[in-house]
Design a protein around this motif. Sequence first.
Motif, PDB file in Angstrom:
ATOM      1  N   GLY A 281     -12.900   6.148 -84.490  1.00 62.08           N
ATOM      2  CA  GLY A 281     -11.746   5.521 -83.967  1.00 62.08           C
ATOM      3  C   GLY A 281     -11.844   4.346 -83.325  1.00 62.08           C
ATOM      4  N   SER A 282     -11.073   3.934 -82.467  1.00 65.10           N
ATOM      5  CA  SER A 282     -11.171   2.500 -81.747  1.00 65.10           C
ATOM      6  C   SER A 282     -11.378   2.545 -80.494  1.00 65.10           C
ATOM      7  CB  SER A 282      -9.429   2.329 -81.836  1.00 65.10           C
ATOM      8  OG  SER A 282      -9.006   1.956 -83.214  1.00 65.10           O
ATOM      9  N   GLY A 283     -12.066   1.110 -80.113  1.00 63.83           N
ATOM     10  CA  GLY A 283     -12.502   1.312 -78.630  1.00 63.83           C
ATOM     11  C   GLY A 283     -13.010  -0.176 -78.600  1.00 63.83           C
ATOM     12  N   THR A 284     -13.730  -0.333 -77.292  1.00 67.73           N
ATOM     13  CA  THR A 284     -14.282  -1.661 -77.275  1.00 67.73           C
ATOM     14  C   THR A 284     -15.860  -1.538 -77.499  1.00 67.73           C
ATOM     15  OG1 THR A 284     -12.700  -2.213 -75.437  1.00 67.73           O
ATOM     16  CG2 THR A 284     -14.853  -3.468 -75.354  1.00 67.73           C
ATOM     17  N   ASP A 285     -16.212  -2.440 -78.282  1.00 65.56           N
ATOM     18  CA  ASP A 285     -17.588  -2.514 -78.994  1.00 65.56           C
ATOM     19  C   ASP A 285     -18.551  -2.693 -77.630  1.00 65.56           C
ATOM     20  OD1 ASP A 285     -16.951  -2.016 -81.173  1.00 65.56           O
ATOM     21  OD2 ASP A 285     -17.345  -3.718 -82.200  1.00 65.56           O
ATOM     22  N   THR A 286     -19.726  -2.124 -77.509  1.00 65.28           N
ATOM     23  CA  THR A 286     -20.734  -2.552 -76.698  1.00 65.28           C
ATOM     24  C   THR A 286     -22.075  -2.631 -77.085  1.00 65.28           C
ATOM     25  OG1 THR A 286     -21.353  -0.223 -75.916  1.00 65.28           O
ATOM     26  CG2 THR A 286     -19.443  -1.332 -74.928  1.00 65.28           C
ATOM     27  N   ALA A 287     -23.218  -2.848 -76.340  1.00 65.33           N
ATOM     28  CA  ALA A 287     -24.425  -2.938 -76.983  1.00 65.33           C
ATOM     29  C   ALA A 287     -24.904  -1.459 -77.478  1.00 65.33           C
ATOM     30  CB  ALA A 287     -25.323  -3.494 -75.716  1.00 65.33           C
ATOM     31  N   THR A 288     -24.242  -0.351 -77.208  1.00 63.32           N
ATOM     32  CA  THR A 288     -24.839   0.941 -77.582  1.00 63.32           C
ATOM     33  C   THR A 288     -23.779   1.623 -78.410  1.00 63.32           C
ATOM     34  OG1 THR A 288     -23.994   1.986 -75.648  1.00 63.32           O
ATOM     35  CG2 THR A 288     -26.348   1.132 -75.792  1.00 63.32           C
TER      36      THR A 288
END
Length: 322
Positions: A281-288
């Motif tokens: 789905g959708s969300g805010t990308d992070t390093a992990t």
Amino acid sequence: MASSTVSTLIVCVLIVLAGCVGSGDIAAGPTSTTTDSTATQSTTSTASAESDVTVEVVDVVDGDTIKVVMPDGARETVRLLGVDTPEVYGSNTPDEFEGVPDTEDGRACLRDAGYAASDFAKERLSNRTVGLRFDEKAGERGYYGRLLAYVVVDGSEFNYELLTEGHARFYDSSLEERARYEAAELDAREQGVGLWACATEGGASGGSDATTAKGLSVSVVADAPGNDNENLNGEYVRLQNDGDTAFDLSGWTVSDAAGATYTFADGTTLNPGDRLTLYTGSGTDTATERYWGRSGAVWNNGGDTITITTSDGQTALTYSYD
């Protein structure tokens, strides 16, 4: 999307935090706790929705431990009664989980099952208002001072859900729900769902092994809680670097058998010991964490093939699960 099996595989390829410490919470005698005596009628035949107090969940530590804010503003750590999910921060002991082999594969499978249990708990409990129900036989606090409780969410007893979904074993202790919880664990074991898949095929949870010289691990959780198309971040693929060298995933792709493809952005790096989770789905990308941004589910519960391709078009690995 049909079955409820979490398919997990550790695959090695040439280019490839204070949680379930349940055994320490020996029930102590009851303490005085003010409750607001709320009660909600259960919407399922298997869940008890009575609660003694309503709280706000502020952190999901892992599959069986949460942190909450009480009605008076006090912050408490809650250890879920009667259940024990595999460790995500420490090592696992396979012989605590009946039938899981005491091998490297068995421990690795339990590790991934622990992450699946944590993700399940986060999906169901994060930032939610839930009820806590205490058990006179267990007492309200354990040895470490943590509250011991059943967690009620959406009219269901979450502790029981962990058992029926195969995310936890029954933690043998004195409690009112003992007989029902033992039966729930037995049923999940017999079906081989969740962590109990680790008890089959030498500890692997599905698919065929493929090994090469270095260490990228891949696992998939295909069956999200509830309707997969309504819970897109409940399914995901996870990569882990078990090797000694960082992998530059810039331009690499992940695709399914139908050709749905995700491309990692430039600068995506998987360092030794790191994990990277690709949610549908959708969300805010992070390093992990990466988010595909799909409008519908990708990974078929009944079986699919994951193909990972390098930036120059070479197939890094394929993994088919049932």
